[in-house]
Write an enzyme that holds these catalytic residues in place. Structure first.
Site, PDB file in Angstrom:
ATOM      1  N   GLY A 188       2.118  -5.566  62.623  1.00 17.80           N
ATOM      2  CA  GLY A 188       1.947  -4.342  61.865  1.00 17.80           C
ATOM      3  C   GLY A 188       0.615  -4.330  61.128  1.00 17.80           C
ATOM      4  N   SER A 189       0.628  -3.775  59.915  1.00 19.61           N
ATOM      5  CA  SER A 189      -0.615  -3.452  59.228  1.00 19.61           C
ATOM      6  C   SER A 189      -1.398  -4.643  58.704  1.00 19.61           C
ATOM      7  CB  SER A 189      -0.330  -2.489  58.083  1.00 19.61           C
ATOM      8  OG  SER A 189       0.086  -1.237  58.595  1.00 19.61           O
ATOM      9  N   ILE A 190      -0.836  -5.857  58.688  1.00 18.98           N
ATOM     10  CA  ILE A 190      -1.671  -6.991  58.276  1.00 18.98           C
ATOM     11  C   ILE A 190      -2.823  -7.186  59.258  1.00 18.98           C
ATOM     12  CG2 ILE A 190       0.212  -8.154  57.045  1.00 18.98           C
ATOM     13  CD1 ILE A 190       0.314 -10.159  59.418  1.00 18.98           C
TER      14      ILE A 190
END
Length: 480
Positions: free
Chosen positions: A216-218
């Protein structure tokens, strides 16, 4: 000799020749392979007759061998076994050994070449042979806090010293009791193994290194690093940030979390885009950068698809195949085929914390002979420099904004500036939840990654508080 007897004699000769060849292959060519196979219970039984070395953390033996009165001379025991099981593994009469018990088996069993002089002395003095000790880099407060934070969920935590690469914590849940797999009662061992086999989720899997997941957004930290390193962007560069982005060559709209607008104007600075974790902004940014730049930066962080040893074997993280710009856009927000281990996620945070220098993670600090003399000491090793110190400084500013002003607020530590990034990854079940970060942001002492499988919430809600507690526990222990 008539023909039938001649044929029988030749057949017997051929069979004897094949038998001799097979014996030599087994005893000479494959001897070391068979001896080191964790399933070889004959070797294990022989090893039970000598005192196996200890696995040590902060001066405390978390795995050691004690004398018994039964047919096997020594029994392997694990102090606080479930807390340390992801790292120690087990040493089983039935199932062999795993994790550190396997990775350091030659030292622990006393067969390591570095212990040759000791073995020779044992032979001449009549002293009972024994194995060497393995001293780990881990911090008890970090490990215990991480395991407590993961109680009741499926997940993993990895904590690193960003300056050296030393592993400070490696937690994985659910967990198990290695003592029950390391007893001298085969029936009880098998019964406990059957019990673990019946569970929906296998607690023997170390999710920190043995499995990989959609980040995801990491992953936006990697894309940010690629943009800043290109020389075409700074943290203040304004980039497109629409409410939705129709992926190139498709009619598929990509939306932000909850269908929200990142900014009413439809554009924002790179810093603000990371702070609010804008999907459309980073998907377009990845497309604008191109696959080569994104992939090059991912590989510089160690995301190559290739596994490595610390000395535990770590599953390789991967960017996956990218066939077109639509897939590149989705990959740039950590979806599509991007898959990371929690250890790899911690390495991303660690490189930012260490001014752009990525250190090789390692678990073993020292190897000691039975007399406690140090026979090997790990020297920190630089894995690479994914980006410059200037880029690291800008990323630190951006990640600090995530914690101060964005989705990572629950990672805040009173009196300490924390840098971080949250992640919420779609998958077949409820969303995975992530947080990566480090503290203090101006003098990093610890870098962490927290992963909760199918947590169902957001990385900021589920994973960030665990990261906060882990970092706090370490800083408290350092007097920070």
């Amino acid at each position: 000799m008539n023909a039938p007897l001649r044929r029988v004699a030749i057949s017997v000769l051929v069979l004897f020749t094949l038998l001799i060849v097979n014996v030599n292959v087994i005893q000479v060519v494959r001897s070391e392979e068979l001896r080191s196979d964790g399933r070889n219970t004959r070797v294990l039984a022989e090893e039970y007759d000598r005192e196996r070395g200890s696995i040590v953390v902060a001066g405390t033996e978390i795995a050691n061998s004690v004398p018994t009165d039964d047919r096997l001379t020594y029994l392997r025991q694990y102090a606080n076994g479930p807390v340390w099981a992801p790292v120690t593994g087990y040493y089983s009469l039935v199932y062999g050994n795993v994790q550190m018990e396997r990775a350091a088996n030659e030292v622990l069993s006393g067969t390591d070449d570095r212990l040759f002089v000791r073995r020779l002395a044992d032979l001449f003095t009549g002293r009972d042979p024994s194995g060497g000790d393995v001293v780990l880099t881990m911090d008890p407060a970090v490990q215990e806090t991480a395991m407590a934070g993961l109680e009741g969920v499926t997940g993993a935590v990895v904590a690193l010293d960003p300056a050296t690469g030393a592993v400070l914590g490696m937690a994985s849940t659910p967990t198990y009791d290695p003592n029950q797999l390391s007893s001298h009662e085969p029936a009880a061992i098998r019964a406990y193994s059957d019990q673990l086999d019946s569970l929906e989720i296998d607690p023997r899997l170390n999710r920190a290194i043995d499995a990989r997941y959609s980040p995801g957004s990491i992953f936006k930290v990697v894309v940010s690093a690629a943009a800043l390193s290109s020389g075409e962007y700074t943290s203040d560069t304004v980039i497109p940030a629409p409410r939705e982005l129709v992926l190139p060559g498709t009619s598929t709209p990509l939306e932000n979390f909850g269908g929200s607008a990142c900014d009413p104007s439809g554009e924002q600075s790179l810093l603000d885009a990371l702070t609010v974790s804008c999907n459309t902004a980073f998907a377009q940014l990845g497309i604008d950068l191109g696959e080569d730049r994104v992939r090059e930066m991912a590989e510089a962080f160690g995301i190559t698809g290739e596994g490595f040893d610390i000395p535990l074997t770590v599953e390789g993280s991967t960017l996956g195949d990218i066939e077109n710009d639509a897939q590149l856009g989705v990959s740039s927000i950590g979806q599509q085929d991007v898959q990371l281990t929690p250890l790899q996620a911690a390495m991303i945070a660690s490189a930012v914390a260490n001014d752009g220098t990525l250190m090789s993670p390692y678990l073993v600090d020292q190897v000691r002979a039975p007399d406690l003399s140090v026979i090997d000491q790990t020297d920190p090793d630089e894995l690479g420099e994914p980006f410059s110190a200037d880029v690291a400084g800008q990323l630190t500013e951006m990640m600090t904004s995530v914690v101060e002003n964005g989705s990572g607020r629950r990672a805040r530590i009173p009196g300490v500036t924390v840098a971080g990034k949250t992640g919420t990854a779609e998958n077949a079940g409820p969303d995975h939840n992530w947080f990566i970060g480090f503290a203090p942001a101006d003098d990093p002492q610890i870098a962490v990654a927290v992963f909760v499988a199918n947590g169902g919430g957001t990385g900021g809600d589920v994973s960030a508080p665990i990261a906060r507690d882990v970092m706090q526990a370490y800083l408290d222990g350092q007097g920070g």
